[in-house]
Design a protein around this motif. Structure first.
Motif, PDB file in Angstrom:
ATOM      1  N   ASN A  27     -25.982  82.984 -18.613  1.00 16.50           N
ATOM      2  CA  ASN A  27     -27.209  83.728 -18.314  1.00 16.50           C
ATOM      3  C   ASN A  27     -27.150  84.247 -16.875  1.00 16.50           C
ATOM      4  O   ASN A  27     -28.021  83.967 -16.052  1.00 16.50           O
ATOM      5  CB  ASN A  27     -28.423  82.820 -18.524  1.00 16.50           C
ATOM      6  CG  ASN A  27     -29.738  83.563 -18.398  1.00 16.50           C
ATOM      7  OD1 ASN A  27     -29.783  84.780 -18.540  1.00 16.50           O
ATOM      8  ND2 ASN A  27     -30.804  82.835 -18.120  1.00 16.50           N
ATOM      9  N   GLN A  50     -24.865  91.598 -21.026  1.00 18.36           N
ATOM     10  CA  GLN A  50     -25.731  92.387 -21.895  1.00 18.36           C
ATOM     11  C   GLN A  50     -26.994  91.592 -22.192  1.00 18.36           C
ATOM     12  O   GLN A  50     -27.068  90.395 -21.927  1.00 18.36           O
ATOM     13  CB  GLN A  50     -25.025  92.720 -23.217  1.00 18.36           C
ATOM     14  CG  GLN A  50     -24.085  93.890 -23.162  1.00 18.36           C
ATOM     15  CD  GLN A  50     -23.644  94.321 -24.557  1.00 18.36           C
ATOM     16  OE1 GLN A  50     -23.741  93.569 -25.521  1.00 18.36           O
ATOM     17  NE2 GLN A  50     -23.146  95.555 -24.657  1.00 18.36           N
ATOM     18  N   LYS A  51     -27.979  92.276 -22.762  1.00 20.88           N
ATOM     19  CA  LYS A  51     -29.198  91.623 -23.217  1.00 20.88           C
ATOM     20  C   LYS A  51     -29.123  91.397 -24.723  1.00 20.88           C
ATOM     21  O   LYS A  51     -28.697  92.265 -25.474  1.00 20.88           O
ATOM     22  CB  LYS A  51     -30.424  92.488 -22.911  1.00 20.88           C
ATOM     23  CG  LYS A  51     -30.846  92.508 -21.457  1.00 20.88           C
ATOM     24  CD  LYS A  51     -31.586  91.224 -21.081  1.00 20.88           C
ATOM     25  CE  LYS A  51     -32.174  91.337 -19.674  1.00 20.88           C
ATOM     26  NZ  LYS A  51     -32.876  90.087 -19.278  1.00 20.88           N
ATOM     27  N   ASP A  54     -33.767  89.433 -25.341  1.00 19.70           N
ATOM     28  CA  ASP A  54     -34.336  89.200 -24.006  1.00 19.70           C
ATOM     29  C   ASP A  54     -33.597  88.140 -23.202  1.00 19.70           C
ATOM     30  O   ASP A  54     -34.101  87.656 -22.192  1.00 19.70           O
ATOM     31  CB  ASP A  54     -35.822  88.813 -24.105  1.00 19.70           C
ATOM     32  CG  ASP A  54     -36.672  89.933 -24.678  1.00 19.70           C
ATOM     33  OD1 ASP A  54     -36.363  91.105 -24.382  1.00 19.70           O
ATOM     34  OD2 ASP A  54     -37.621  89.636 -25.423  1.00 19.70           O
ATOM     35  N   GLN A  55     -32.401  87.760 -23.639  1.00 19.27           N
ATOM     36  CA  GLN A  55     -31.598  86.796 -22.888  1.00 19.27           C
ATOM     37  C   GLN A  55     -30.314  87.468 -22.430  1.00 19.27           C
ATOM     38  O   GLN A  55     -29.695  88.238 -23.171  1.00 19.27           O
ATOM     39  CB  GLN A  55     -31.250  85.583 -23.761  1.00 19.27           C
ATOM     40  CG  GLN A  55     -30.361  84.560 -23.053  1.00 19.27           C
ATOM     41  CD  GLN A  55     -29.949  83.410 -23.960  1.00 19.27           C
ATOM     42  OE1 GLN A  55     -30.555  83.194 -25.006  1.00 19.27           O
ATOM     43  NE2 GLN A  55     -28.922  82.668 -23.569  1.00 19.27           N
ATOM     44  N   ASN A  56     -29.913  87.182 -21.197  1.00 20.66           N
ATOM     45  CA  ASN A  56     -28.625  87.669 -20.718  1.00 20.66           C
ATOM     46  C   ASN A  56     -27.506  86.904 -21.422  1.00 20.66           C
ATOM     47  O   ASN A  56     -27.548  85.674 -21.520  1.00 20.66           O
ATOM     48  CB  ASN A  56     -28.498  87.460 -19.208  1.00 20.66           C
ATOM     49  CG  ASN A  56     -29.427  88.353 -18.429  1.00 20.66           C
ATOM     50  OD1 ASN A  56     -29.794  89.435 -18.887  1.00 20.66           O
ATOM     51  ND2 ASN A  56     -29.825  87.914 -17.244  1.00 20.66           N
TER      52      ASN A  56
END
Length: 404
Positions: A27, A50-51, A54-56
């Motif tokens: 993340n 990347q997303k 909604d999480q990296n």
């Protein structure tokens, strides 16, 4: 980035109370930040973030078409870790291609050697890949799980003609389950087929109840590898070393429980509170046909379990609150006077191997015993029961069923 937390684990269809050590969430705030921590293997394109929901997440790019010479794409991270205790590792992977069927390998470098294991990523959905420590093999001469200095994650080329592709990656974890099964060393497992088969049956019954198990080989058994687990299961270990017995005695003295089958090493008798007896074989077939059980202290204990055994090794209670919980009956329904299950405050002894007959009641017996030794497991057992209640045939949820 490294943290430890107790949690209710959800692994495939199983649930269990255990400990998770997050090795890397992936993340990172930027591509620059991830490249400060991880290095690409030769031929792998520069790492990026990347997303996803909604999480990296990490984006691993594999130029399999642009560079036909590379067999794999992967990443390395330098670390300093003691991974002696965890029994399973997991990582979430999402391939780009819906036709993906890529082998994913996880490596841990220790000194001049490596530990490695593999799994498969199929399709293009998020999936949790698991790597059991008992499946890791050694390359060269690793210095030990307590001296891990590099983590390597690799995705292998599937075909010579496949296109460039990408993989999203998140949540690399080390997991320690409450229950551990002690098995022969890998080099001995073909010889000790009875032990391996019994271990597989026990693990299968417990997994169905939502109790995941780790495995430790006899030579790797130590206070450090047992860690703070609750129960050690010995499915049938007739050649246990003096060192292993010493470790198990320390485990019991520290509050751990052991569950022995078909053999009690003399060195464990005093601490277990159960003394080994003699070999017994009934004069005619059907002489050992079922087990009748009763103990108000053990929640969920079935009244009867069918098992067609052909011999046994008796035992007697000798201390630590030991008592006979199960008795053998013959096929005519008559008691044999031979104990099947003895339970003490330090563990339990079953006088034969755990066989595969009467699977539902066998599962109930083992589940009750593990829940008795570690009451926290009942939460995960209940969660698994609820999850399985929502599955009808091939449909895992009621929502899937309603789509018909």
């Amino acid at each position: 980035m490294f943290q430890t937390l107790p949690c209710l684990l959800v692994l495939t269809l199983g649930f269990t109370t255990g400990t998770v050590q997050v090795l890397d969430e992936f993340n990172y705030s930027s591509s620059t930040e991830v490249r400060k921590n991880w290095q690409e293997l030769k031929g792998t394109l520069p790492l990026a973030m990347q997303k996803s929901n909604d999480q990296n997440v990490l984006l691993l790019s594999a130029p399999f078409a642009s560079n036909r010479e590379i067999p794999r794409a992967g990443i390395d991270r330098q670390v300093k870790l003691d991974l002696t205790t965890p029994g399973v590792f997991s990582v979430d992977v999402k391939p780009e291609s819906p036709d993906s069927n890529h082998q994913v390998s996880l490596y841990f470098k220790s000194g001049s050697g490596w530990y490695s294991a593999a799994s498969s990523a199929k399709g293009n959905n998020w999936q949790t890949l698991q790597f059991l420590k008992s499946d890791f093999r050694s390359e060269d001469k690793p210095a030990g799980w307590n001296k891990i200095d590099t983590i390597r994650l690799v995705v292998w080329r599937e075909t010579d003609t496949e296109p460039n592709t990408h993989f999203q990656i998140r949540d690399l974890k080390a997991i320690t389950n409450e229950i551990v099964i002690i098995v022969p060393d890998p080099s001995q497992q073909q010889k000790d087929t009875n032990t391996t088969a019994a271990a597989d049956r026990i693990e299968g019954f417990l997994q169905t109840s939502g109790i995941n198990c780790d495995r430790i080989s006899e030579s790797e058994l130590s206070t450090a590898s047992l860690g703070k687990r609750s129960v050690a299961i010995l499915p049938f270990n007739p050649d246990l070393s003096a060192k292993a017995c010493s470790t198990l005695n320390q485990f019991m003295e520290s509050g751990g429980k052991i569950f022995l089958n078909f053999h009690i090493p003399p060195a464990l008798e005093k601490n277990l509170g159960i003394k080994k007896g003699s070999y017994f074989k009934p004069a005619t077939p059907g002489g050992l046909s079922s087990i009748h059980l009763k103990d108000p202290q053990i929640q969920g204990l079935p009244a009867e379990v069918k098992q067609a055994s052909w011999n046994l090794v008796t035992a007697t209670p000798s201390g630590h609150g030991a008592r006979v919980v199960g008795q053998w009956y013959d096929e005519a329904g008559k008691p044999t006077g031979k104990p099947a299950l003895i339970v003490s405050d330090r563990g339990a002894y079953f006088s034969h191997l755990i066989l595969g007959d009467d699977p539902l009641q066998k599962q109930a017996l083992l589940t009750a015993l593990m829940g008795h030794f570690q009451p926290a497991l009942w939460d995960s057992i209940a969660a698994a029961t609820i999850a399985q209640a929502g599955q009808v045939g091939p449909f895992k949820t009621f929502a899937e069923l309603r789509q018909l």
